[in-house]
Design a protein around this motif. Sequence first.
Motif, short mmCIF file in Angstrom:
data_model
loop_
_atom_site.label_atom_id
_atom_site.label_comp_id
_atom_site.label_asym_id
_atom_site.label_seq_id
_atom_site.Cartn_x
_atom_site.Cartn_y
_atom_site.Cartn_z
N THR A 352 -7.51 -9.54 14.22
CA THR A 352 -7.27 -11.15 13.77
C THR A 352 -6.03 -11.35 13.31
O THR A 352 -5.74 -10.69 12.08
N THR A 353 -5.29 -12.39 13.53
CA THR A 353 -3.97 -12.79 12.99
C THR A 353 -3.67 -14.25 13.08
O THR A 353 -4.29 -14.77 13.80
N ARG A 354 -2.46 -14.46 12.74
CA ARG A 354 -1.80 -15.82 13.21
C ARG A 354 -0.79 -15.79 14.32
O ARG A 354 -0.53 -14.87 14.65
N TYR A 355 -0.71 -16.82 14.74
CA TYR A 355 0.17 -17.01 16.22
C TYR A 355 1.09 -18.28 16.33
O TYR A 355 0.74 -19.11 15.28
N GLU A 383 -2.67 -24.95 12.94
CA GLU A 383 -2.35 -25.39 11.73
C GLU A 383 -1.16 -26.14 11.71
O GLU A 383 -1.04 -27.14 10.78
N HIS A 413 -3.96 -21.09 12.94
CA HIS A 413 -4.68 -20.19 11.75
C HIS A 413 -5.01 -18.82 12.00
O HIS A 413 -4.82 -18.74 13.51
N GLU A 414 -5.96 -18.02 11.52
CA GLU A 414 -6.03 -16.89 11.86
C GLU A 414 -7.10 -16.92 13.14
O GLU A 414 -7.93 -17.76 13.20
N SER A 416 -8.50 -14.38 16.66
CA SER A 416 -8.76 -13.22 17.21
C SER A 416 -7.99 -12.98 18.40
O SER A 416 -7.48 -14.09 19.11
N GLU A 417 -7.44 -11.68 18.62
CA GLU A 417 -6.46 -11.55 20.02
C GLU A 417 -7.20 -12.16 21.23
O GLU A 417 -6.84 -12.59 22.01
N ARG A 441 2.84 -13.27 17.36
CA ARG A 441 2.21 -13.03 16.30
C ARG A 441 2.83 -13.03 14.61
O ARG A 441 4.25 -12.85 14.70
N GLU A 443 2.99 -12.10 11.04
CA GLU A 443 2.52 -11.08 10.26
C GLU A 443 3.12 -11.26 8.78
O GLU A 443 4.11 -11.65 8.45
#
Length: 445
Positions: A352-355, A383, A413-414, A416-417, A441, A443
Amino acid sequence: MIEYRNLRIALLGGGSVGAQVAELLLKNGDELASRAGAGLELIGVAVRDIAAPRTTDIPAHLLTTDATSLILSADIVIELIGGLEPARSYILQAINSGADVITANKALLATHGPELFDAAEQVGAQLYYEAAVGGAIPIIRPLRDSLAGDTVKRILGIVNGTTNFILDLMETTGESLESALATATALGYAEADPTADIEGYDAAQKAAILASLAFHTTVPLESVYREGISSVTLAQVESARKAGYVIKLLAICERVTDPVTGVEGVSARVHPALVPTGHPLAAVHGANNAVFLEAEAAGDLMFYGAGAGGIETASAVLGDLVSAARRHVIGGPGVAESTHANLPVLPITSVTTRYQIILSVVDQPGVLAEIAGVFSDNGVSVEAVAQSAGSGAGPLARTDDSSSTATLVIGTHEASEAALAATVAALEASNVVSSVVSVLRVEGL
């Protein structure tokens, strides 16, 4: 005080690193011996071709093509020939003969590490590999020893100097990737065939080593997700700068919980990423490396310095040599690798991250609402949205020219891939999206 006998050192490989190790060991042998508690006698250097030119002269009487005989005569073997074979066979031969081994061979450790560590444990030998990741940067010993009582949560690493040099040049001078690669090649930062660096293979090998060590779990190389920088464009670099980011090729090792199954495990991945300009990794320039580590008790730690180079890597090798010599003097078996946590290695779909997604879209009314619906339908929260005109100049409200396009830069926002992949697939299928220009992504937030 009883003097310990001289320790016999065999060196395999006389290339740029090997030649520097030999020179420094011969030059500073007395000082190193005082630190180690025993004399360090270089008994030979195994090479393929004795007559080959070298960056540093090695005394002719030390050169040999008989690696096996040299190994069997040594207390400590330093492997600097690289590659998988014959390096693997030589290291196993050295371990089985009772010698400790020092290596800088990241490819070998990432591919055959468990086999080599198990062999060393069986006979009470020690395998040292500080120089395998980050060149002169001390990161292996801190992970293995200093942080052994802590819980490492995440590692963000710039661990390939060639790609960092290229991306930094694109950021600071506006050169294209092709031009920056040519500059890197001319300056000796990139090999004639730069595939291992550019496509992320080198960084993936280092990620496998770091993840295995940090999480006390064997992380196979094939489980490391990998993307290189060959698709990074100058337009992406400029877009990142406007949004307050720089693009770095990161090796990311972290503890993750799958958002669907709830399974807790570890993940290792290598890919280009947007790093906020205020993050310490954003300030890593040129061919330097850096590892940013997040630990439960120790907090945030940063290791920075030269990630490659003959003399820099030789520094890490000689540090391992002093450690190996001290172990001989003190006695006792080698310390086994701590890879018994047996945490599951999860795929990138569990991350899980932001993009940041850049889209080329039809410039007409209703497009923003339709695109927002695609994100919402796939569980990805938007976002921020920024627009720049493409072939049209209107704010997604033109009615006189349906062929006009605009560019949307969307930050999420965060998520999942898996959700992000579904979103991108839906965007590509949408009749209002001309193309998905970029997906990166984010990070380090």
